[in-house]
Enzyme design. Structure first.
Site, mmCIF file in Angstrom:
data_model
loop_
_atom_site.group_PDB
_atom_site.id
_atom_site.type_symbol
_atom_site.label_atom_id
_atom_site.label_comp_id
_atom_site.label_asym_id
_atom_site.label_seq_id
_atom_site.Cartn_x
_atom_site.Cartn_y
_atom_site.Cartn_z
ATOM 1 N N SER A 20 -31.065 -13.516 27.959
ATOM 2 C CA SER A 20 -31.561 -12.042 27.878
ATOM 3 C C SER A 20 -32.997 -12.225 28.196
ATOM 4 O O SER A 20 -33.527 -11.230 28.917
ATOM 5 C CB SER A 20 -31.266 -11.491 26.309
ATOM 6 O OG SER A 20 -30.148 -11.378 26.511
ATOM 7 N N ARG A 116 -17.348 -2.980 36.389
ATOM 8 C CA ARG A 116 -17.655 -2.677 34.976
ATOM 9 C C ARG A 116 -18.506 -1.416 34.870
ATOM 10 O O ARG A 116 -19.037 -1.061 35.894
ATOM 11 C CB ARG A 116 -18.677 -3.935 34.405
ATOM 12 C CG ARG A 116 -18.104 -5.165 34.242
ATOM 13 C CD ARG A 116 -18.982 -6.241 33.779
ATOM 14 N NE ARG A 116 -19.550 -6.228 32.507
ATOM 15 C CZ ARG A 116 -20.369 -6.921 31.938
ATOM 16 N NH1 ARG A 116 -20.993 -7.736 32.808
ATOM 17 N NH2 ARG A 116 -20.882 -6.856 30.928
ATOM 18 N N GLN A 161 -28.300 -3.206 26.720
ATOM 19 C CA GLN A 161 -28.382 -2.971 28.351
ATOM 20 C C GLN A 161 -29.067 -1.458 28.311
ATOM 21 O O GLN A 161 -29.805 -1.198 28.981
ATOM 22 C CB GLN A 161 -27.277 -3.716 29.029
ATOM 23 C CG GLN A 161 -27.278 -5.021 28.860
ATOM 24 C CD GLN A 161 -25.945 -5.469 29.779
ATOM 25 O OE1 GLN A 161 -25.211 -4.660 30.130
ATOM 26 N NE2 GLN A 161 -25.893 -6.853 29.694
ATOM 27 N N ASP A 307 -21.687 -11.395 21.841
ATOM 28 C CA ASP A 307 -21.284 -12.620 22.985
ATOM 29 C C ASP A 307 -20.583 -13.804 22.276
ATOM 30 O O ASP A 307 -19.892 -14.722 22.905
ATOM 31 C CB ASP A 307 -22.412 -12.860 23.722
ATOM 32 C CG ASP A 307 -22.928 -11.668 24.624
ATOM 33 O OD1 ASP A 307 -22.123 -10.940 24.914
ATOM 34 O OD2 ASP A 307 -24.193 -11.653 24.941
ATOM 35 N N LYS A 334 -16.731 -6.536 28.971
ATOM 36 C CA LYS A 334 -17.629 -7.479 29.512
ATOM 37 C C LYS A 334 -17.121 -8.232 30.854
ATOM 38 O O LYS A 334 -16.598 -7.578 31.504
ATOM 39 C CB LYS A 334 -17.741 -8.598 28.271
ATOM 40 C CG LYS A 334 -18.146 -8.008 26.871
ATOM 41 C CD LYS A 334 -19.647 -7.654 27.109
ATOM 42 C CE LYS A 334 -20.100 -7.050 25.924
ATOM 43 N NZ LYS A 334 -21.671 -6.554 26.076
HETATM 44 C C1 S3P Z 1 -27.078 -8.165 26.871
HETATM 45 C C2 S3P Z 1 -26.695 -7.287 26.156
HETATM 46 C C3 S3P Z 1 -25.323 -7.440 25.572
HETATM 47 C C4 S3P Z 1 -24.812 -8.719 25.895
HETATM 48 C C5 S3P Z 1 -25.047 -9.171 27.260
HETATM 49 C C6 S3P Z 1 -26.695 -9.341 27.463
HETATM 50 C C7 S3P Z 1 -28.586 -8.159 27.278
HETATM 51 O O1 S3P Z 1 -24.639 -6.310 26.322
HETATM 52 O O2 S3P Z 1 -23.456 -8.515 25.712
HETATM 53 O O3 S3P Z 1 -24.540 -10.661 27.554
HETATM 54 O O4 S3P Z 1 -29.580 -8.940 27.739
HETATM 55 O O5 S3P Z 1 -29.254 -7.204 26.988
HETATM 56 P P1 S3P Z 1 -24.511 -4.670 25.810
HETATM 57 O O6 S3P Z 1 -26.140 -4.501 25.551
HETATM 58 O O7 S3P Z 1 -24.098 -4.013 26.996
HETATM 59 O O8 S3P Z 1 -23.599 -4.849 24.666
#
Ligand code: S3P
Length: 422
Positions: A20, A116, A161, A307, A334
């Site tokens: 991330s 997705r 996200q 995750d 996911k």
């Molecule tokens: C992430 C947010 C998560 C996570 C993904 C990475 C990020 O998704 O599952 O692997 O880097 O912001 P969501 O925020 O859509 O749940």
């Protein structure tokens, strides 16, 4: 890939840089003024998609031990087509930045990413004035950059996200953009924006950004990825006689929900030293094998271990009693439908597991499961679940589609072999 049982996990090691944080450092580096040095970048198929994307958008990237990004400034990205590969974080975050650029952009991705949901970002961005079109709610997605106006937006799903897409669009909007999040999600975007000189205001359930004149990130030190440490934490907990130390792991508390869950299951995980890398907390984790008892995870806890829920299912398989997860419908969106994928994986190795619309339950016994064949479904987290199930099993596990681990952790198998005593 065949993964044989291990007698124990042993050793001191580190895991690659946080995925991330690595994505965000490239994206924010690209819209910064001047150079950004990224140390400890987590190199994987996903983050390399972002590296290529920022090059396509006009940033210069020197790719070495330290990655140096020469940014084009907040509004300097140039139009083009971006292949996001498997990377949902790239597709969703970059859309926020592109919405206010001067140009036209098309985002595509692989089969999994193309299935997705993308309306979750398109909808709030349109409210800000963005010209953005999805293909039946999914990729390909086209964006024509335009003038944006700030909004107050309450997240309908707990998603970092989506939050990040709106905040990043807020960098180029008129006024103060606020995102309200009923359940806290990972805050790497907020922390890095602050590091880059942006005024970020956080309240218990919301975060706001004011549009800056410019960003200057300068240096990012990426901590080890907690989500890449997690398979080893789980393996060392469930394989008897194990004792490992993982160095320099990111310990942002919005990511480490698994540690709280492990604690109440009776695990033996210690944090040896705590430090800060930039704005991100980090430290060393020491893990020893332990006997576990079942637990329940509810909706408020889910984002902090979203995750890691496939790995939690494996912990539950080793814990006395029935463990349950509720409020995790997001797992169905996911890289695969992770509820179906993990329940199938557990059943395939002889564990009692059941899917629910928004979660699952697992009935565990404090003994090694038999083993068998696990289907990764093109999902790196399910492939790693299969491998850890293998070292903790009696007869070993064949993981079909194991190569998908390279999406987040190309060196995973080598490291697992290195620390497994047979
Ligand atoms: C992430 C947010 C998560 C996570 C993904 C990475 C990020 O998704 O599952 O692997 O880097 O912001 P969501 O925020 O859509 O749940």
């Amino acid at each position: 890939m065949r993964i044989d049982p291990a007698a124990a996990l042993e050793g001191h090691f580190a895991v690659p840089g946080d995925k991330s944080v690595s994505h965000r450092s490239l994206l924010l580096g690209a819209v910064s003024d001047g150079e950004t040095d990224i140390r400890g970048f987590g190199r994987s198929a996903d983050t390399l998609s972002t590296l290529e994307a920022v090059r396509t958008l006009g940033a210069t990237v020197d790719d070495g031990e330290t990655i140096t990004v020469r940014g084009v400034g907040l509004r300097g990205l140039q139009g083009g087509g971006l292949d996001c590969g498997n990377a949902g974080t790239l597709a969703r975050l970059v859309a926020g930045l592109l919405a206010f650029q001067d140009g036209e952009f098309t985002l595509t991705g692989d089969e999994s990413l193309s299935s997705r949901p993308m309306e979750r970002i398109a909808e709030p961005l349109r409210r800000m004035g963005a010209q953005i079109e999805t293909t039946d709610g999914r990729l390909p997605l086209t964006i024509r950059g335009t003038t944006l106006t700030a909004i107050d937006y309450e997240l309908p799903v707990a998603s970092a996200q989506v939050k990040s897409a709106v905040l990043l669009a807020g960098l180029g909007a008129h006024g103060r953009t606020t995102v309200v999040e009923p359940t806290p999600t990972r805050d790497h975007t907020e922390l890095m924006l602050r590091e880059a000189g942006v005024r970020v205001t956080t309240r218990p359930t919301s975060v706001s950004v004011d549009p800056p004149q410019r960003l200057a990130l300068r240096t990012v030190e990426v901590p080890g990825d907690f989500s890449s440490a997690a398979p080893f934490v789980v393996a060392a907990t469930i394989v008897p006689e194990s004792w490992i130390t993982i160095h320099d792991v990111g310990l942002n508390h919005r990511r480490t929900g698994l540690l709280d869950v492990l604690d109440r299951m009776g695990a033996r995980v210690g944090i040896l030293t705590r430090r800060r890398l930039g704005q991100e907390p980090a430290g060393d984790l020491e893990v020893r094998a332990a006997e576990l008892t079942a637990t329940t995870i509810g909706p408020a806890e889910v984002p902090a271990l979203i995750d890691e829920l496939p790995l939690f299912a494996l912990l539950a398989a080793h814990a006395r009693g029935t463990s349950r997860v509720r409020g995790a419908e997001e797992l169905r969106h996911k890289e695969s439908d992770r509820i179906e994928a993990l329940v199938d994986a557990l059943r395939a190795i002889g564990v009692r597991a059941k899917a629910h619309p928004d979660g699952f339950e697992v009935t565990g016994v404090p003994a090694r499961p038999r083993g068998g064949k696990v289907e990764a479904r093109g999902d790196h987290r399910i492939a790693m679940l299969g491998a850890i199930a293998g070292v903790a099993s009696r007869e070993g596990v064949d993981v079909r589609g194991f190569e998908s681990v390279s999406v987040s952790f190309p060196g995973f198998h080598d490291l697992l072999e290195q620390v497994s005593r047979r």
